[in-house]
Structures are given as structure tokens and as C-alpha cells.
Design a protein around this motif. Structure first.
Motif, PDB file in Angstrom:
ATOM      1  N   THR A 263       0.826  -1.209   0.000  1.00  0.00           N
ATOM      2  CA  THR A 263       0.000   0.000   0.000  1.00  0.00           C
ATOM      3  C   THR A 263       0.859   1.258   0.000  1.00  0.00           C
ATOM      4  O   THR A 263       0.494   2.266  -0.610  1.00  0.00           O
ATOM      5  CB  THR A 263      -0.943  -0.013   1.220  1.00  0.00           C
ATOM      6  OG1 THR A 263      -1.750  -1.197   1.184  1.00  0.00           O
ATOM      7  CG2 THR A 263      -1.858   1.202   1.216  1.00  0.00           C
ATOM      8  N   ASP A 266       1.695   1.701  -3.554  1.00  0.00           N
ATOM      9  CA  ASP A 266       0.532   1.993  -4.389  1.00  0.00           C
ATOM     10  C   ASP A 266      -0.680   2.190  -3.481  1.00  0.00           C
ATOM     11  O   ASP A 266      -1.261   1.218  -2.993  1.00  0.00           O
ATOM     12  CB  ASP A 266       0.288   0.842  -5.365  1.00  0.00           C
ATOM     13  CG  ASP A 266      -0.894   1.086  -6.288  1.00  0.00           C
ATOM     14  OD1 ASP A 266      -1.575   2.124  -6.142  1.00  0.00           O
ATOM     15  OD2 ASP A 266      -1.159   0.236  -7.164  1.00  0.00           O
ATOM     16  N   PRO A 267      -1.091   3.437  -3.236  1.00  0.00           N
ATOM     17  CA  PRO A 267      -2.215   3.689  -2.322  1.00  0.00           C
ATOM     18  C   PRO A 267      -3.511   3.000  -2.742  1.00  0.00           C
ATOM     19  O   PRO A 267      -4.390   2.779  -1.905  1.00  0.00           O
ATOM     20  CB  PRO A 267      -2.360   5.224  -2.372  1.00  0.00           C
ATOM     21  CG  PRO A 267      -0.997   5.714  -2.745  1.00  0.00           C
ATOM     22  CD  PRO A 267      -0.466   4.683  -3.700  1.00  0.00           C
ATOM     23  N   ASP A 268      -3.647   2.678  -4.034  1.00  0.00           N
ATOM     24  CA  ASP A 268      -4.862   2.002  -4.495  1.00  0.00           C
ATOM     25  C   ASP A 268      -4.787   0.488  -4.349  1.00  0.00           C
ATOM     26  O   ASP A 268      -5.717  -0.228  -4.758  1.00  0.00           O
ATOM     27  CB  ASP A 268      -5.120   2.341  -5.968  1.00  0.00           C
ATOM     28  CG  ASP A 268      -5.480   3.804  -6.167  1.00  0.00           C
ATOM     29  OD1 ASP A 268      -6.095   4.384  -5.246  1.00  0.00           O
ATOM     30  OD2 ASP A 268      -5.131   4.356  -7.227  1.00  0.00           O
ATOM     31  N   TRP A 269      -3.669  -0.020  -3.779  1.00  0.00           N
ATOM     32  CA  TRP A 269      -3.491  -1.461  -3.701  1.00  0.00           C
ATOM     33  C   TRP A 269      -4.634  -2.180  -2.974  1.00  0.00           C
ATOM     34  O   TRP A 269      -5.107  -3.218  -3.456  1.00  0.00           O
ATOM     35  CB  TRP A 269      -2.151  -1.818  -3.047  1.00  0.00           C
ATOM     36  CG  TRP A 269      -2.034  -3.287  -2.787  1.00  0.00           C
ATOM     37  CD1 TRP A 269      -2.070  -3.934  -1.594  1.00  0.00           C
ATOM     38  CD2 TRP A 269      -1.925  -4.314  -3.780  1.00  0.00           C
ATOM     39  NE1 TRP A 269      -1.983  -5.284  -1.760  1.00  0.00           N
ATOM     40  CE2 TRP A 269      -1.894  -5.545  -3.100  1.00  0.00           C
ATOM     41  CE3 TRP A 269      -1.853  -4.294  -5.171  1.00  0.00           C
ATOM     42  CZ2 TRP A 269      -1.787  -6.755  -3.765  1.00  0.00           C
ATOM     43  CZ3 TRP A 269      -1.750  -5.509  -5.838  1.00  0.00           C
ATOM     44  CH2 TRP A 269      -1.711  -6.726  -5.126  1.00  0.00           C
ATOM     45  N   ALA A 271      -7.790  -1.688  -2.898  1.00  0.00           N
ATOM     46  CA  ALA A 271      -8.924  -1.885  -3.792  1.00  0.00           C
ATOM     47  C   ALA A 271      -8.616  -2.951  -4.834  1.00  0.00           C
ATOM     48  O   ALA A 271      -9.492  -3.756  -5.201  1.00  0.00           O
ATOM     49  CB  ALA A 271      -9.273  -0.561  -4.483  1.00  0.00           C
ATOM     50  N   LEU A 272      -7.375  -2.978  -5.303  1.00  0.00           N
ATOM     51  CA  LEU A 272      -6.992  -4.006  -6.274  1.00  0.00           C
ATOM     52  C   LEU A 272      -6.960  -5.385  -5.622  1.00  0.00           C
ATOM     53  O   LEU A 272      -7.434  -6.374  -6.196  1.00  0.00           O
ATOM     54  CB  LEU A 272      -5.623  -3.677  -6.871  1.00  0.00           C
ATOM     55  CG  LEU A 272      -5.492  -2.319  -7.591  1.00  0.00           C
ATOM     56  CD1 LEU A 272      -4.053  -2.119  -8.045  1.00  0.00           C
ATOM     57  CD2 LEU A 272      -6.443  -2.251  -8.767  1.00  0.00           C
ATOM     58  N   GLN A 275     -10.187  -7.283  -5.179  1.00  0.00           N
ATOM     59  CA  GLN A 275     -10.734  -7.920  -6.374  1.00  0.00           C
ATOM     60  C   GLN A 275     -10.084  -9.269  -6.664  1.00  0.00           C
ATOM     61  O   GLN A 275     -10.579 -10.046  -7.479  1.00  0.00           O
ATOM     62  CB  GLN A 275     -10.567  -6.986  -7.578  1.00  0.00           C
ATOM     63  CG  GLN A 275     -11.304  -5.674  -7.430  1.00  0.00           C
ATOM     64  CD  GLN A 275     -10.973  -4.701  -8.541  1.00  0.00           C
ATOM     65  OE1 GLN A 275     -11.207  -4.996  -9.722  1.00  0.00           O
ATOM     66  NE2 GLN A 275     -10.429  -3.542  -8.189  1.00  0.00           N
TER      67      GLN A 275
END
Length: 344
Positions: A263, A266-269, A271-272, A275
Motif C-alpha cells: 500500500t 501503491d495507495p490504491d493497492w 482496492a486491487l 478484487q
């Protein structure tokens, strides 16, 4: 009980020069050996006393002093041990298992000398849970069982899919069969005395293997698997097989540390990663899967035997060619509860 030669290949350079092993870093060379040395070496099998060895040396023309000098030279270079490692194996180990594990014992003797039997005995007593993607899990279970890890639990349900089958794992003829039954047949074919019974909730396994999509949220593991003393991740990411990290609570980064580090990058990790939950493992070739299984098996055995494997708090990534292309180090994360004083 007599002396036993460490099982390195013995090669004569000339009539008086003997080399043990062929690796440049570890080979041992003895020079100035008298004629008749080969007759003495042939009796260093653990079954002959020093007196019997001296008697054989005398028949071959060697004096007692020459035999003792040879034995002393072998001791100085750690080419001989005065105890048979096989005597340290569990007394209730079946004869068939002892025969099957001769290769493991010989390999361990090259590393641990007289203590090889103790190391293998401890390995036999280890308890390992293997969960997740059975394309990885079942071949890995056969490797561990055939290497002496005889107490394995592989939680399984449902029926075998053809996509799960591969060499050393679930077979094409197992398609549509109950998965638990098929797994047991494959593993017991590799190690007939393996114990595959489920672990009670009170048991603390030595290791849990979690196979699945790299970076997916932590699966819902059975109670014993969650309590294990160590955990190894195993999976695939975009065609790369990933072995590790192996985490030990309180001693290395933990799975939460790894996710926090991802994280940070990648701050969006999160959310990824969400999935990836419940998604099938990315495709991986049979050859690369087997390469990852072999690497994982070796790393697990190194850990169970008390060593420090390369995947301890790190992961190794294997390309489709089987080559290791990257090693990632995972350090304890300062924001993880596992690093707080109360967690120590």
C-alpha cells in the motif's frame, strides 16, 4: 559400532591421492596414502570396529599406525563419523520408510555429519498444513512426504477439475473424483506411511502453506492453520511463480506488514487486492509450476530443519523459463501491530 564415511563420491587421482566429492568449494583431497587404503575404506560402513579395520589393514599390508594415521586424517577433514546417523531415526519408523529415506539421510549427512539422523528425525515429526490452489499444493505435499515430512494436512472439498491435474499432483484420471480422496491417493503413493488426518484445533502446526493469487486477501484458514508457527505464501502473478515470503510471527515481517508495504508503494493497492479474493490463480505453465514446487519444497525443508531459507521474510519470483528473476525483501512495517511492544 564403527566409523562411517560421509557419503561423498571417492575418486582416486593416482595410487596415493584420494579425493572426496567433486564440488570445488567442498572437495577434500588426501595425499600420500599407502597401498591398501581402499581395503580399509571399504570397512568404514558403521558395522566394523576399529579393531576389525586394523585387522583388514594388516591383511592389506598396513601397520596399525598407518591405519590410525588414516583414520585421524579422515577425522580432521570431517570425512568420517564415529556414529551411524540412521540409529537416531525413530524406532517406530517402518523399514520401508527407512529404505525410502536413505537418500535424504545421505544428503543430510553431507551437511550435518553424525547429526543427520537427528535432523531427519525432527523433520519426520514436523506438522505442516497445505491450503489453497491444489495445482501447487498436491505436488508440494508429495515432495514433502517423500522427503520425510510424514504429518501433513491438506484441507479439501468438492471434486477434482481437469485444470488442477499435473505431474506429481492430481491425475487426469482423478477428474470428478472427490478431491480429498484423490489427494490422499496421490500423497500416499509417494509416502505410504504418511499421516494425512486433519489436525485438531488444539494443535499448533510448524508451518502453514497458503497457495493462491499473489496479493489476495488472507483466506479463511482452519483454526490450526491460523495458529502455525510459520507461514509460507505460494502463488502466481502475471505468469511469474512466486515463492514466499516465509513469515515467522515475532521474528520477521508478517502478512499484514507485506500488505502495508504494498500500500505504501501503491495507495490504491487495497482496492486491487480486494478484487483478487476468490479469483482463480493466474495461469502458470506446468514446467514453471513444478519449478516453483521444487523451490518451495527445498525452502520449507531448510526451514523445518532449522536453517535460514532464502524466502524467510522474502519472496522469489520465477519466470516461465524457471529462472529466478527477482528476490523481494519484506521488512517489518512500523505501522503493523506486530511491531508494537505489546505484540512482542
Amino acid at each position: 559400532m564403527g566409523r562411517t564415511l560421509i557419503p561423498f563420491r571417492a575418486l582416486w587421482r593416482d595410487a596415493g591421492t584420494l579425493q572426496f566429492g567433486t564440488d570445488p568449494d567442498h572437495a577434500i583431497v588426501l595425499t600420500g596414502l599407502p597401498a591398501g587404503t581402499a581395503d580399509v575404506l571399504a570397512l568404514l560402513d558403521g558395522a566394523h570396529s576399529d579393531e576389525a579395520v586394523r585387522a583388514a589393514g594388516a591383511e592389506a599390508g598396513l601397520s596399525a599406525d598407518e591405519v590410525d594415521s588414516l583414520l585421524a586424517a579422515l577425522e580432521r577433514c570431517s570425512a568420517v563419523t564415529d556414529r551411524d546417523p540412521a540409529n537416531d531415526l525413530p524406532g517406530n519408523l517402518p523399514v520401508s520408510a527407512r529404505r525410502q529415506l536413505r537418500g535424504e539421510l545421505a544428503t543430510l549427512t553431507q551437511r550435518h555429519g553424525a547429526w543427520a539422523g537427528v535432523v531427519l528425525s525432527r523433520r519426520i515429526d514436523r506438522r505442516v498444513v497445505l491450503t489453497g490452489d491444489h495445482r501447487f499444493v498436491v505436488p508440494l505435499a508429495t515432495v514433502l512426504a517423500a522427503s520425510g515430512v510424514r504429518r501433513l494436512w491438506i484441507p479439501a472439498s468438492g471434486r477434482v477439475r481437469i485444470g488442477e491435474t499435473m505431474p506429481s499432483g492430481l491425475r487426469a484420471i482423478d477428474e470428478r473424483q472427490p478431491r480429498g480422496t484423490a489427494i490422499a491417493e496421490v500423497v500416499l503413493a509417494a509416502a505410504p506411511d504418511a499421516d494425512l488426518r486433519p489436525f485438531p484445533n488444539s494443535l499448533v502446526p510448524d508451518l502453514t502453506v497458503v497457495a493462491g493469487p499473489v496479493g489476495a486477501p488472507a483466506p479463511d484458514l482452519p483454526t490450526p492453520a491460523r495458529k502455525a508457527r510459520a507461514r509460507l505464501e505460494l502463488g502466481v502473478r502475471d505468469g511469474l511463480a512466486v515463492v514466499g515470503p516465509l513469515t515467522v510471527p515475532g521474528r520477521t515481517a508478517c502478512p499484514t506488514c507485506v500488505e502495508l508495504a504494498r500500500t505504501d508503494r501503491d495507495p490504491d493497492w487495497p482496492a486491487l487486492a480486494a478484487q483478487l479474493g476468490g479469483a482463480p490463480t493466474d495461469p502458470c505453465s506446468v514446467a514453471n509450476t513444478l519449478a516453483a514446487v521444487a523451490l518451495a519444497g527445498a525452502q520449507i525443508l531448510e526451514h523445518l530443519d532449522g536453517g535460514r531459507p532464502a524466502v524467510r521474510s522474502a519472496s522469489l519470483e520465477l519466470a516461465a523459463s524457471g529462472a529466478i528473476v527477482r528476490r523481494r525483501q519484506w521488512d517489518p512495517h512500523p505501522a503493523c501491530p506486530c511491531t508494537s511492544p505489546s505484540a512482542a
